[in-house]
Design a protein around this motif. Sequence first.
Motif, PDB file in Angstrom:
ATOM      1  N   UNK A  62       0.882  -1.081   0.237  1.00 43.94           N
ATOM      2  CA  UNK A  62      -0.054   0.035  -0.073  1.00 43.94           C
ATOM      3  C   UNK A  62       0.963   1.274  -0.030  1.00 43.94           C
ATOM      4  N   UNK A  63       1.964   1.422   0.720  1.00 37.51           N
ATOM      5  CA  UNK A  63       2.880   2.519   0.999  1.00 37.51           C
ATOM      6  C   UNK A  63       3.231   3.145  -0.401  1.00 37.51           C
ATOM      7  N   UNK A  64       3.473   2.583  -1.463  1.00 33.81           N
ATOM      8  CA  UNK A  64       3.957   3.183  -2.608  1.00 33.81           C
ATOM      9  C   UNK A  64       2.719   3.934  -3.408  1.00 33.81           C
ATOM     10  N   UNK A  65       1.539   3.104  -3.083  1.00 30.85           N
ATOM     11  CA  UNK A  65       0.437   3.940  -4.050  1.00 30.85           C
ATOM     12  C   UNK A  65       0.166   5.187  -3.069  1.00 30.85           C
ATOM     13  N   UNK A  66       0.003   5.121  -1.750  1.00 30.89           N
ATOM     14  CA  UNK A  66      -0.277   6.118  -1.033  1.00 30.89           C
ATOM     15  C   UNK A  66       0.774   7.432  -1.253  1.00 30.89           C
ATOM     16  N   UNK A  67       1.757   7.052  -1.199  1.00 33.57           N
ATOM     17  CA  UNK A  67       3.056   7.984  -1.510  1.00 33.57           C
ATOM     18  C   UNK A  67       2.750   8.548  -2.945  1.00 33.57           C
ATOM     19  N   UNK A  68       2.497   7.858  -3.990  1.00 36.68           N
ATOM     20  CA  UNK A  68       2.274   8.851  -5.089  1.00 36.68           C
ATOM     21  C   UNK A  68       0.986   9.499  -5.168  1.00 36.68           C
ATOM     22  N   UNK A  69      -0.059   9.053  -4.418  1.00 35.95           N
ATOM     23  CA  UNK A  69      -1.228   9.777  -4.307  1.00 35.95           C
ATOM     24  C   UNK A  69      -0.987  11.050  -3.635  1.00 35.95           C
ATOM     25  N   UNK A  70      -0.162  11.044  -2.362  1.00 34.67           N
ATOM     26  CA  UNK A  70       0.127  12.452  -1.759  1.00 34.67           C
ATOM     27  C   UNK A  70       1.034  13.245  -2.707  1.00 34.67           C
ATOM     28  N   UNK A  71       2.012  12.752  -3.506  1.00 38.31           N
ATOM     29  CA  UNK A  71       2.943  13.448  -4.091  1.00 38.31           C
ATOM     30  C   UNK A  71       2.171  14.121  -5.514  1.00 38.31           C
ATOM     31  N   UNK A 107      12.128   4.771   6.103  1.00 36.34           N
ATOM     32  CA  UNK A 107      12.425   3.931   4.908  1.00 36.34           C
ATOM     33  C   UNK A 107      11.379   4.127   3.837  1.00 36.34           C
ATOM     34  N   UNK A 108      10.067   4.333   4.175  1.00 38.16           N
ATOM     35  CA  UNK A 108       9.109   4.125   2.981  1.00 38.16           C
ATOM     36  C   UNK A 108       8.688   5.694   2.970  1.00 38.16           C
ATOM     37  N   UNK A 109       9.465   6.634   3.560  1.00 37.36           N
ATOM     38  CA  UNK A 109       9.077   7.916   3.374  1.00 37.36           C
ATOM     39  C   UNK A 109       7.366   8.258   3.509  1.00 37.36           C
ATOM     40  N   UNK A 157     -13.699   2.006   1.818  1.00 36.72           N
ATOM     41  CA  UNK A 157     -13.047   0.856   1.180  1.00 36.72           C
ATOM     42  C   UNK A 157     -12.459   0.553  -0.196  1.00 36.72           C
ATOM     43  N   UNK A 158     -12.281   1.657  -0.807  1.00 31.85           N
ATOM     44  CA  UNK A 158     -11.685   1.923  -2.035  1.00 31.85           C
ATOM     45  C   UNK A 158     -10.270   1.733  -2.119  1.00 31.85           C
ATOM     46  N   UNK A 159      -9.661   1.132  -3.060  1.00 36.87           N
ATOM     47  CA  UNK A 159      -8.476   0.799  -3.264  1.00 36.87           C
ATOM     48  C   UNK A 159      -7.676   1.192  -4.498  1.00 36.87           C
ATOM     49  N   UNK A 160      -6.447   1.336  -4.656  1.00 36.92           N
ATOM     50  CA  UNK A 160      -5.546   1.569  -5.739  1.00 36.92           C
ATOM     51  C   UNK A 160      -6.276   2.647  -6.805  1.00 36.92           C
ATOM     52  N   UNK A 161      -6.518   1.990  -8.036  1.00 34.29           N
ATOM     53  CA  UNK A 161      -6.957   2.879  -8.819  1.00 34.29           C
ATOM     54  C   UNK A 161      -8.479   3.375  -8.431  1.00 34.29           C
TER      55      UNK A 161
END
Lengths: 105, 236
Positions: free
Chosen positions: A1-10, A37-39, A81-85
């Motif tokens: 999940x972290x990479x997706x959250x990171x890109x959403x926030x960015x 580590x996961x920023x 509870x929506x995820x990803x896309x």
Amino acid sequence: MYPHERSLVARLKDEPFALIGINSDEDLEKLRPTLEKENISWRSFWNGAKGTAGPISTSWGVNSWPTIYVLDETGTIRYMNVREKALDEAVDTLLAELKAKKSAK
Amino acid sequence: MISKAVLAALAAAALGLGFDGAADVARIREEFRKAQPEAANRTNAALLDGWLDSLWKVASEAKEEDARFATLLLALQISDYGSTDSAKVWREKVRSELLTRYCDDPKRMADLMRASSTADLRRQLYERTKSKAVKAMCLWSEASGYFATLRKEKLSADTQKRLDEIMALLTGELADELDSRGRRYGDVAAGKLRSVNDLVIGKVAPEIEGKDLDGAAFKLSEYRGKIVVLDFWGNW
């Protein structure tokens, strides 16, 4: 999940948007290296030392992780509870609505 | 699958105790684990009775309660798994022994519910126990089943009435009883009711006040005017 959250926030850093976590780790000191580590830059409430049995998740009746709510600018629950896309699309829809409302004023 | 509760109880019992029969219990646990995928073993009376006889003997002679409890729990799982007539007889015998000895012990009864959560066992336990915490646990376990159904379909009028009664008890006279993780049942039940009734699309999310991971206080309502993704997460 972290990479997706990171890109959403960015991606939405200049938009009226916030990702707010409710973190249920029992031991924050053990979590800290992962934050680095996961920023993980977004803000989280801490659910306390009881972890997943903590007060915030208990009062929200949460018993599976992750649980996600998407709120609009009035604090109204609009998606659950929506995820990803689907999460991206939900947020984009609400941001577009908000812009339309602002420009109509 | 042997439940985690049984494994944890067995591990606790075996810790440094080396109780009489520990080797038998370990052997049977292993044999049972391996036998489970074979459907034919469910009806293999000789196999099941052999295990259950041995476990019963170990449990009867156990000097440590942890060892006895863990052994009985494994016996219960094996009898639940078996579909022979004698497995049914064993099931009642093992249940009865577990309830007689431990029905007022909330921690062990939580392990029991995790190992074998059938409606009739829960009913027997509820009738038998004098512990309000155990009664609350039984009711919450029953209610959780109804809430799971509610996610898919409406409940019958009778079931809905039963659920309302349970929730009234859990938020009323049993509210201060604690679950196995130290939460008040009153809080757990109120949270569940809130998630079903109020944390739904179209309603305003309730306030959250707390501290962030650096200890600074903040509120959810500070983010009004923005689109907010609320993410209940943990690093595990």
